[in-house]
Design an enzyme around this catalytic site. Structure first.
Site, mmCIF file in Angstrom:
data_model
loop_
_atom_site.group_PDB
_atom_site.id
_atom_site.type_symbol
_atom_site.label_atom_id
_atom_site.label_comp_id
_atom_site.label_asym_id
_atom_site.label_seq_id
_atom_site.Cartn_x
_atom_site.Cartn_y
_atom_site.Cartn_z
ATOM 1 N N ARG A 96 1.150 -1.538 -0.244
ATOM 2 C CA ARG A 96 -0.042 -0.017 -0.052
ATOM 3 C C ARG A 96 0.519 1.129 0.077
ATOM 4 O O ARG A 96 0.190 2.498 -0.254
ATOM 5 C CB ARG A 96 -1.263 0.165 1.418
ATOM 6 N N LYS B 22 8.791 -0.996 2.791
ATOM 7 C CA LYS B 22 7.964 0.292 3.509
ATOM 8 C C LYS B 22 8.755 0.804 4.902
ATOM 9 O O LYS B 22 8.984 1.506 5.540
ATOM 10 C CB LYS B 22 6.748 -0.659 4.256
ATOM 11 N N GLY C 205 3.047 -15.765 7.519
ATOM 12 C CA GLY C 205 2.652 -14.958 7.971
ATOM 13 C C GLY C 205 3.592 -15.139 9.788
ATOM 14 O O GLY C 205 4.364 -15.328 8.832
ATOM 15 N N THR C 206 3.216 -14.538 10.427
ATOM 16 C CA THR C 206 4.460 -14.028 11.393
ATOM 17 C C THR C 206 4.494 -14.934 12.048
ATOM 18 O O THR C 206 5.966 -15.362 12.383
ATOM 19 C CB THR C 206 3.023 -12.827 12.792
ATOM 20 N N TYR D 48 29.117 34.771 -3.746
ATOM 21 C CA TYR D 48 29.624 33.131 -4.024
ATOM 22 C C TYR D 48 30.849 33.383 -2.895
ATOM 23 O O TYR D 48 31.664 33.757 -3.905
ATOM 24 C CB TYR D 48 29.190 32.885 -5.073
ATOM 25 N N ASN E 236 35.739 29.737 -8.515
ATOM 26 C CA ASN E 236 36.585 29.171 -8.534
ATOM 27 C C ASN E 236 37.155 28.251 -9.480
ATOM 28 O O ASN E 236 37.695 26.763 -8.971
ATOM 29 C CB ASN E 236 36.148 28.805 -6.725
HETATM 30 C C1 UD1 Z 1 -0.786 -8.309 13.186
HETATM 31 C C2 UD1 Z 1 -1.195 -9.537 14.243
HETATM 32 C C3 UD1 Z 1 -2.358 -9.166 14.337
HETATM 33 C C4 UD1 Z 1 -2.118 -7.673 15.141
HETATM 34 C C5 UD1 Z 1 -1.242 -6.624 14.558
HETATM 35 C C6 UD1 Z 1 -0.435 -4.786 14.862
HETATM 36 C C7 UD1 Z 1 -0.782 -12.001 12.878
HETATM 37 C C8 UD1 Z 1 -1.409 -12.891 12.873
HETATM 38 N N1 UD1 Z 1 -1.254 -10.501 13.430
HETATM 39 O O1 UD1 Z 1 -1.853 -8.691 11.929
HETATM 40 O O2 UD1 Z 1 -3.529 -9.887 15.482
HETATM 41 O O3 UD1 Z 1 -3.392 -7.017 15.774
HETATM 42 O O4 UD1 Z 1 0.060 -7.288 13.543
HETATM 43 O O5 UD1 Z 1 -0.581 -4.995 13.655
HETATM 44 O O6 UD1 Z 1 -0.052 -11.725 13.792
HETATM 45 N N2 UD1 Z 1 5.554 -10.297 8.456
HETATM 46 C C9 UD1 Z 1 6.819 -11.214 8.239
HETATM 47 N N3 UD1 Z 1 6.687 -12.245 7.219
HETATM 48 C C10 UD1 Z 1 5.585 -12.827 6.681
HETATM 49 C C11 UD1 Z 1 4.613 -11.945 8.016
HETATM 50 C C12 UD1 Z 1 4.419 -10.336 8.127
HETATM 51 O O7 UD1 Z 1 8.027 -10.641 8.745
HETATM 52 O O8 UD1 Z 1 5.088 -13.373 6.689
HETATM 53 C C13 UD1 Z 1 6.011 -9.089 9.428
HETATM 54 C C14 UD1 Z 1 5.402 -8.268 8.154
HETATM 55 O O9 UD1 Z 1 6.532 -7.312 7.470
HETATM 56 C C15 UD1 Z 1 5.415 -6.771 8.903
HETATM 57 C C16 UD1 Z 1 4.694 -7.622 10.385
HETATM 58 O O10 UD1 Z 1 4.783 -9.102 10.659
HETATM 59 O O11 UD1 Z 1 5.694 -6.318 10.128
HETATM 60 C C17 UD1 Z 1 3.068 -8.278 10.698
HETATM 61 O O12 UD1 Z 1 2.589 -8.283 9.599
HETATM 62 P P1 UD1 Z 1 1.218 -8.227 8.797
HETATM 63 O O13 UD1 Z 1 1.177 -8.955 7.798
HETATM 64 O O14 UD1 Z 1 1.133 -6.648 8.646
HETATM 65 O O15 UD1 Z 1 0.095 -8.957 9.816
HETATM 66 P P2 UD1 Z 1 -0.922 -8.652 10.010
HETATM 67 O O16 UD1 Z 1 -1.915 -8.876 9.322
HETATM 68 O O17 UD1 Z 1 -1.146 -6.841 10.648
#
Ligand code: UD1
Ligand code: CA
Length: 475
Positions: A19, A26, A84-85, A372, A392
């Site tokens: 975004r 970012k 995912g996180t 200058y 210069n």
């Molecule tokens: C996540 C949380 C959510 C919380 C929110 C706060 C989970 C499943 N959900 O959601 O509960 O309220 O953050 O902002 O964790 N990232 C990685 N690798 C990945 C996925 C993400 O490094 O595979 C990093 C992203 O760069 C980012 C952060 O983790 O900095 C959060 O990821 P994002 O996908 O934005 O999570 P949300 O859906 O916002």
């Protein structure tokens, strides 16, 4: 004391940030003169952790070197695909295996996060002996966040992502910041047990909470006082809003330290700037980079100083300065452009419509008007006449000019470098100096004035010019 146990910090920064619609990752977008991840790493570094692991993936060829430049000891864990996180933390722990102490997880895009908040979270977690302590926030519009689900006794039982939440759960206003303190032994075992059977098909780190509860371990939450600390910037509008909020914090902080800021709304101060008490900042000022201003100096209005040092009691009015040094009690401006390598001595002056570059101007020396000054050294007490150009550049190379101490040079001079004007020398108005002028000499290059009487009537008859000349001679 921040952490009694060995502390590992995991910073997640592998995500895409689509975004932002940017070629720049970012977390590298800046507020207050520092990348977002730079702010997070600064807060993390203040905890003196045993190790920091940053998870990189998307555009890691840019994010990785940036992280290394800020925190050379940080371990970079590569997450090839961003699943995912939970998957990201698993990648961190396989790059830097830990099973003792505390693991603090944070994101790379929350520039307002403060080290004091992180240390409170770690201290609260370690004092409680929980498996997980979640940093939460209470917000008015919880949209997009994971919701904190609590049982009847008020204890945290799960985090439910918005996509997976029931209608009732969506009404919960306590949200997950994404920042947690984990017991390392619990986390190391839990990441392998997290599945991806959910609405997004992602491995959710948030599922570790329900796993802990299922294991009969305790989970707790610490509610952050200022929710801005846990906000991330996902687009340019949020970036600007966080930048404004951070600036407000910085400006308020300096006012509490004894700096007068006449208009906080038009004053922008980067995170690394240093100001002494009794500095006055007038409206429309940006202080950037490693700028430092000493006591009693007055900056502004309408000035931008980047990586610039301003001495005690100096005055800098409507000036753009980059990598310059302004001495104590010196005066600069208005409408002045100080380029890199400008060094103005104590009580010196660089006045209106003057541009300087790579120029050392001695104590009490003055370049007051319309000049200058490039690649030059001007001795103490010297006065440079209005409209002087230090030429210069010969079209191929840059050359140096030296003007000695207590010299007096005339208006509208050109100093064709390389050239030296000695101590106590003078030059006449309109002089073009092409050769060295010895100390104490007067150099004059303009030819004798020729006056041709009656020229206007003879050469411009019938014009208003000639009429005016004739009317004057009739009087
Ligand atoms: C996540 C949380 C959510 C919380 C929110 C706060 C989970 C499943 N959900 O959601 O509960 O309220 O953050 O902002 O964790 N990232 C990685 N690798 C990945 C996925 C993400 O490094 O595979 C990093 C992203 O760069 C980012 C952060 O983790 O900095 C959060 O990821 P994002 O996908 O934005 O999570 P949300 O859906 O916002
Ligand atoms: Ca997010």
């Amino acid at each position: 004391m921040t952490s009694q146990n060995e502390l590992t910090v995991v910073v997640l920064a592998a995500g895409g940030g689509t975004r932002m619609k940017s070629r720049t990752p970012k977390v590298l977008h800046a507020v207050a003169g520092r990348s977002m991840i730079g702010h997070v790493l600064a807060a993390v570094r203040a905890l003196s952790p045993a190790r920091v692991v940053t998870v990189v993936g998307h555009q890691r060829e840019l994010v990785g070197p940036h992280v290394t430049s800020l925190l050379p000891e940080a371990v970079l864990a590569v997450q090839e695909e961003q699943l995912g996180t939970g998957h990201a933390v698993a990648a961190a722990l396989s790059a830097a295996p830990v099973d003792t102490g505390t693991v603090l997880v944070a994101y790379g895009d929350t520039p307002l996060l403060q080290s004091s908040t992180l240390s409170s979270l770690v201290a609260d977690h370690e004092a409680s002996g929980r498996a997980v302590t979640i940093l939460t926030g209470v917000v008015t519009t919880p949209r997009g966040y994971g919701r904190i689900v609590r049982g009847v006794a008020g204890d945290v039982t799960a985090i439910v992502e918005e996509k997976d939440a029931s209608e009732e759960q969506r009404g919960i206003t306590e949200v997950n910041s994404g920042i947690y303190a984990f017991s390392a032994s619990f986390l190391a075992a839990a990441v392998g047990r997290i599945g991806n059977d959910n609405a997004s098909g992602e491995f959710y780190l948030t599922d570790a909470v329900a796993l802990a509860v299922g294991d009969g371990l305790t989970v707790g939450a610490l509610v952050v006082e200022d929710v801005a600390e846990i906000e991330g910037a996902n687009d340019r509008a949020q970036l600007a809003a966080l930048g404004r909020a951070l600036n407000t914090r910085i400006v308020d902080g300096w006012m509490r330290e004894g700096v007068t800021v006449v208009d906080p709304l038009t004053t922008w101060i980067d995170a690394e700037v240093e100001l002494a008490p009794d500095v006055t900042v007038l409206p429309g000022v940006q202080l950037q980079g490693a700028t430092r201003v000493e006591a009693d100096a007055v900056i502004g209005p309408d000035s931008t100083l980047k990586d610039t040092e301003v001495g005690e009691g100096a005055s800098v009015v409507r000036t753009h300065a980059n990598l310059a040094v302004i001495g104590a009690g010196a005066e600069v401006g208005p409408f002045t452009y100080l380029r890199p390598g400008t060094v103005l001595g104590a009580r010196g002056k660089i006045g209106g419509f003057v541009e300087t570059k790579n120029a050392t101007i001695g104590e009490g020396a003055k370049v007051p008007h319309l000049s200058y000054v490039g690649d030059a050294e001007i001795g103490e007490g010297t006065n440079i006449g209005a409209g002087t150009i230090f030429a210069n550049y010969d079209g191929v190379e840059k050359h140096h000019t030296v003007v000695g101490r207590h010299a007096r040079t005339g208006s509208n001079n050109t100093f064709v470098a390389p050239v030296t004007i000695g101590d106590g020398a003078s030059t006449g108005g309109g002089t073009v100096v092409r050769e060295d002028v010895p100390p104490g000499a007067l150099a004059v290059s303009a030819g004798p004035l020729r006056v041709i009487e009656g020229w206007a009537s003879a050469k411009r008859p019938g014009t208003k010019q000639a009429d005016a000349a004739e009317a004057a001679s009739d009087r």
